[in-house]
Design a protein around this motif. Sequence first.
Motif, PDB file in Angstrom:
ATOM      1  N   GLY A  22      -2.512  -1.583 -16.396  1.00 60.94           N
ATOM      2  CA  GLY A  22      -2.868  -2.893 -15.871  1.00 60.94           C
ATOM      3  C   GLY A  22      -4.047  -2.907 -14.921  1.00 60.94           C
ATOM      4  O   GLY A  22      -4.379  -3.963 -14.390  1.00 60.94           O
ATOM      5  N   ASN A  34      -9.006  -3.652  -9.554  1.00 64.62           N
ATOM      6  CA  ASN A  34      -7.841  -4.475  -9.215  1.00 64.62           C
ATOM      7  C   ASN A  34      -6.859  -4.517 -10.371  1.00 64.62           C
ATOM      8  O   ASN A  34      -7.190  -4.202 -11.515  1.00 64.62           O
ATOM      9  CB  ASN A  34      -8.267  -5.906  -8.875  1.00 64.62           C
ATOM     10  CG  ASN A  34      -9.069  -5.972  -7.600  1.00 64.62           C
ATOM     11  OD1 ASN A  34      -8.904  -5.165  -6.699  1.00 64.62           O
ATOM     12  ND2 ASN A  34      -9.963  -6.940  -7.535  1.00 64.62           N
ATOM     13  N   VAL A  35      -5.649  -4.948 -10.068  1.00 62.87           N
ATOM     14  CA  VAL A  35      -4.629  -5.130 -11.095  1.00 62.87           C
ATOM     15  C   VAL A  35      -4.950  -6.406 -11.865  1.00 62.87           C
ATOM     16  O   VAL A  35      -5.349  -7.418 -11.277  1.00 62.87           O
ATOM     17  CB  VAL A  35      -3.221  -5.216 -10.455  1.00 62.87           C
ATOM     18  CG1 VAL A  35      -2.154  -5.506 -11.516  1.00 62.87           C
ATOM     19  CG2 VAL A  35      -2.892  -3.939  -9.707  1.00 62.87           C
ATOM     20  N   PHE A  36      -4.770  -6.360 -13.181  1.00 64.11           N
ATOM     21  CA  PHE A  36      -5.040  -7.510 -14.038  1.00 64.11           C
ATOM     22  C   PHE A  36      -4.162  -8.692 -13.625  1.00 64.11           C
ATOM     23  O   PHE A  36      -2.955  -8.571 -13.473  1.00 64.11           O
ATOM     24  CB  PHE A  36      -4.783  -7.141 -15.505  1.00 64.11           C
ATOM     25  CG  PHE A  36      -4.929  -8.297 -16.438  1.00 64.11           C
ATOM     26  CD1 PHE A  36      -6.175  -8.761 -16.794  1.00 64.11           C
ATOM     27  CD2 PHE A  36      -3.807  -8.931 -16.959  1.00 64.11           C
ATOM     28  CE1 PHE A  36      -6.312  -9.843 -17.651  1.00 64.11           C
ATOM     29  CE2 PHE A  36      -3.943 -10.005 -17.819  1.00 64.11           C
ATOM     30  CZ  PHE A  36      -5.205 -10.459 -18.161  1.00 64.11           C
ATOM     31  N   ASP A  37      -4.801  -9.848 -13.433  1.00 64.35           N
ATOM     32  CA  ASP A  37      -4.107 -11.088 -13.082  1.00 64.35           C
ATOM     33  C   ASP A  37      -4.524 -12.146 -14.105  1.00 64.35           C
ATOM     34  O   ASP A  37      -5.675 -12.572 -14.127  1.00 64.35           O
ATOM     35  CB  ASP A  37      -4.502 -11.535 -11.670  1.00 64.35           C
ATOM     36  CG  ASP A  37      -3.850 -12.848 -11.252  1.00 64.35           C
ATOM     37  OD1 ASP A  37      -3.111 -13.452 -12.064  1.00 64.35           O
ATOM     38  OD2 ASP A  37      -4.071 -13.273 -10.110  1.00 64.35           O
ATOM     39  N   PRO A  38      -3.600 -12.589 -14.968  1.00 66.24           N
ATOM     40  CA  PRO A  38      -3.972 -13.563 -16.005  1.00 66.24           C
ATOM     41  C   PRO A  38      -4.460 -14.899 -15.447  1.00 66.24           C
ATOM     42  O   PRO A  38      -5.092 -15.669 -16.153  1.00 66.24           O
ATOM     43  CB  PRO A  38      -2.699 -13.743 -16.832  1.00 66.24           C
ATOM     44  CG  PRO A  38      -1.600 -13.190 -16.012  1.00 66.24           C
ATOM     45  CD  PRO A  38      -2.193 -12.219 -15.042  1.00 66.24           C
ATOM     46  N   GLY A  39      -4.188 -15.163 -14.175  1.00 67.79           N
ATOM     47  CA  GLY A  39      -4.678 -16.386 -13.546  1.00 67.79           C
ATOM     48  C   GLY A  39      -6.142 -16.290 -13.141  1.00 67.79           C
ATOM     49  O   GLY A  39      -6.784 -17.306 -12.897  1.00 67.79           O
ATOM     50  N   LEU A  40      -6.677 -15.051 -13.070  1.00 67.34           N
ATOM     51  CA  LEU A  40      -8.064 -14.842 -12.655  1.00 67.34           C
ATOM     52  C   LEU A  40      -8.910 -14.122 -13.694  1.00 67.34           C
ATOM     53  O   LEU A  40     -10.133 -14.201 -13.659  1.00 67.34           O
ATOM     54  CB  LEU A  40      -8.110 -14.024 -11.351  1.00 67.34           C
ATOM     55  CG  LEU A  40      -7.449 -14.626 -10.130  1.00 67.34           C
ATOM     56  CD1 LEU A  40      -7.433 -13.622  -8.984  1.00 67.34           C
ATOM     57  CD2 LEU A  40      -8.169 -15.895  -9.724  1.00 67.34           C
ATOM     58  N   HIS A  41      -8.247 -13.375 -14.575  1.00 65.57           N
ATOM     59  CA  HIS A  41      -8.956 -12.522 -15.519  1.00 65.57           C
ATOM     60  C   HIS A  41      -8.558 -12.844 -16.961  1.00 65.57           C
ATOM     61  O   HIS A  41      -7.448 -13.310 -17.214  1.00 65.57           O
ATOM     62  CB  HIS A  41      -8.648 -11.047 -15.241  1.00 65.57           C
ATOM     63  CG  HIS A  41      -8.827 -10.670 -13.813  1.00 65.57           C
ATOM     64  ND1 HIS A  41      -7.751 -10.335 -12.991  1.00 65.57           N
ATOM     65  CD2 HIS A  41      -9.926 -10.590 -13.029  1.00 65.57           C
ATOM     66  CE1 HIS A  41      -8.204 -10.042 -11.780  1.00 65.57           C
ATOM     67  NE2 HIS A  41      -9.526 -10.199 -11.774  1.00 65.57           N
TER      68      HIS A  41
END
Length: 189
Positions: free
Chosen positions: A161, A140-147
């Motif tokens: 990303g 998946n694409v990096f998501d600062p809210g989840l990763h």
Amino acid sequence: MADNEKEQVPGEIDQETDRVDEAAGDNPEICFYPADVEQFMSALNEKSRLLEEMTDRYKRLQADFDNFRRRTRQEKEELSAVVTERVVCELLPVVDNFERATASTPADVDTLATGVQMIFRQLNNALCQLGVEPVSAVGNVFDPGLHEAVMRVEDKSQPDGIIIEELQKGYKVNGRLIRPSMVKVVANS
């Protein structure tokens, strides 16, 4: 003093003018009529009654608020206890199975591995029943809210990303993130 002039005593009612002189002779402007005094006393009594009523209402409101705070605190404590009991009840069978697995050490490592895999599935099922779900990461694409990116690597075969490795799983409870995934992310410069 003349015979027809009588001396006025402060606070005494003059029968001819029907007024009370507070400071007879000192200040002729300071004088009250009995009707005015009664009106002032009536207004003062009314204000005193209103003050007592408002003070009583304030005290009742304060007591109600204190009771509300106490009830809310008790409800939170009770809810916390219920949630803890639910979690423990869901996890106790897993603990029981781990105790059984460690108490009997099978001669065959494959049997032990199979037992541990079964316990792991049971633990995941218990967590699912409590609303726990893993955060998807790899691919998946990096998501600062989840990763949480802890490493960056160059990889020309992957777009920028994209998460290529998960170092620690992240979890949500009922859709709310409780722990982000620790990941390795592609960063082509």
